[in-house]
Write a protein that holds these residues in place. Structure first.
Motif, PDB file in Angstrom:
ATOM      1  N   HIS A 183      -2.335   5.518   2.382  1.00  0.00           N
ATOM      2  CA  HIS A 183      -3.576   4.847   1.998  1.00  0.00           C
ATOM      3  C   HIS A 183      -4.447   4.637   3.234  1.00  0.00           C
TER       4      HIS A 183
ATOM      5  N   THR B 162      -3.598   4.995  -5.530  1.00  0.00           N
ATOM      6  CA  THR B 162      -4.765   4.783  -6.382  1.00  0.00           C
ATOM      7  C   THR B 162      -5.463   3.459  -6.073  1.00  0.00           C
ATOM      8  N   GLY B 163      -4.674   2.444  -5.758  1.00  0.00           N
ATOM      9  CA  GLY B 163      -5.262   1.135  -5.511  1.00  0.00           C
ATOM     10  C   GLY B 163      -4.328   0.243  -4.726  1.00  0.00           C
TER      11      GLY B 163
ATOM     12  N   HIS C 207     -13.305  -2.709  -0.796  1.00  0.00           N
ATOM     13  CA  HIS C 207     -13.775  -1.348  -1.098  1.00  0.00           C
ATOM     14  C   HIS C 207     -12.721  -0.499  -1.813  1.00  0.00           C
ATOM     15  N   HIS C 208     -11.546  -1.068  -2.045  1.00  0.00           N
ATOM     16  CA  HIS C 208     -10.465  -0.315  -2.691  1.00  0.00           C
ATOM     17  C   HIS C 208     -10.068  -1.000  -4.002  1.00  0.00           C
TER      18      HIS C 208
ATOM     19  N   GLN D 235     -15.017  -6.354  -6.240  1.00  0.00           N
ATOM     20  CA  GLN D 235     -13.978  -5.329  -6.112  1.00  0.00           C
ATOM     21  C   GLN D 235     -13.741  -4.655  -7.467  1.00  0.00           C
TER      22      GLN D 235
ATOM     23  N   LEU E 271       0.842  -1.185   0.000  1.00  0.00           N
ATOM     24  CA  LEU E 271       0.000   0.000   0.000  1.00  0.00           C
ATOM     25  C   LEU E 271       0.882   1.242   0.000  1.00  0.00           C
TER      26      LEU E 271
END
Length: 308
Positions: A177, A236-237, A193-194, A217, A173
């Motif tokens: 984040h 971003t993710g 949720h990401h 997802q 991550l």
């Protein structure tokens, strides 16, 4: 008509724009050079030079012929060696595909240099592919050899594999984040949720596979590994990166590693080649890996569990 002497005579006349100077350079008489050029023009039924009392100049047709002459000379001089290479079982061209997870520009450059030195008349084509796209290139797209084939067992008897090892994964991550502050191990309900950052499988003929994606997802597909890394750094993710690739970025504080309930098992990777087209060049590359040659070390840097 276009033997070596005629080509050289034509090129010298074009260079000096003068029959006498060309003749002197070639140790011939001006009349002999002039006659050879006249015979050439008659044979192609095209004027190659415009002539004056003081000099000669190429016509447009002559300019085009001149642009091809050096290529022909080089070809005629190299052809005997090229024919001997083919007779010895050396491929005229070699197509190599590299898994994007192992693709390294410096390693590719070293391999190309070594191949050109060892097999100067073999055309070299190197590209990269993602996941089952590596298999697809081997089986359907006329590639001779693949570096980083997914798996340790072949999916087609036409392809033979040599294990390279296994690649471990780190769930990573961005430090800022939202998940970074949560206790571990992270649960699927928290991860879902990401967005997951994935590189799309490049296969066109074999079923594509997704590296990691949870039910419901959102998935963001990017073209290459460097873009995936950039997306993780920007927050971003989320997703997995090769452990060896992620480690220096984690140590610098650019990324953080998190434990998750559903971890990703190490991925086995191999080199693979089509048995019906394994010529001298293909075998030479295989031997580089068999001998753990320095030339191929850059391809192995993301494999943390090397096969012995």
């Amino acid at each position: 008509m276009l033997d070596k002497e005629t080509i050289r005579s034509f090129m010298k006349v074009a260079e000096y724009a003068n029959f006498s100077k060309a003749a002197e350079e070639l140790h011939k008489t001006p009349a002999a050079i002039s006659y050879r050029i006249k015979v050439l023009e008659d044979a192609v039924d095209t004027q190659l030079f415009t002539r004056t009392t003081r000099s000669v100049h190429l016509t447009q047709a002559g300019e085009h012929l001149l642009s091809q002459c050096q290529k022909w000379l080089d070809w005629m001089e190299s052809m005997p060696d090229e024919l001997r290479q083919i007779a010895d079982g050396v491929e005229r061209h070699i197509n190599i595909v590299i898994n994007n997870l192992l693709f390294d520009e410096n390693a590719v450059s070293q391999l190309i240099f070594a191949l050109h030195e060892a097999f100067p008349f073999t055309q070299i084509n190197i590209s990269n592919a993602v996941y089952m796209g590596v298999w697809d290139d081997l089986l359907n797209n006329d590639y001779h050899l693949a570096i980083g084939v997914p798996g340790l067992d072949t999916i087609d008897n036409a392809v033979k594999l040599k294990p390279l090892g296994k690649m471990s994964w780190s769930f990573i991550l961005a430090p800022n984040h939202p998940l970074a502050a949560l206790n571990v191990p992270l649960k699927e309900s928290q991860l879902r949720h990401h967005p997951a950052i994935n590189i799309e499988d490049t296969s066109q003929h074999i079923n594509k596979r997704t590296a990691w994606l949870l039910r419901d997802q959102k998935e963001i597909k990017v073209p290459d590994l460097s873009t995936k890394v950039a997306c993780h750094k920007s927050g971003t993710g989320i997703g997995f990166l090769p452990k060896n690739l992620a480690k220096p970025m984690i140590e610098k504080g650019e990324l953080i590693e998190k434990e998750v309930q559903w971890s990703r098992t190490p991925s086995p990777l191999s080199i693979g080649w089509r048995q019906n087209s394994a010529g001298e060049v293909t075998q030479w590359i295989i031997e580089l890996f068999n001998n753990n040659d320095p030339i191929i070390q850059g391809f192995l840097k993301n494999i943390d569990q090397l096969h012995h």
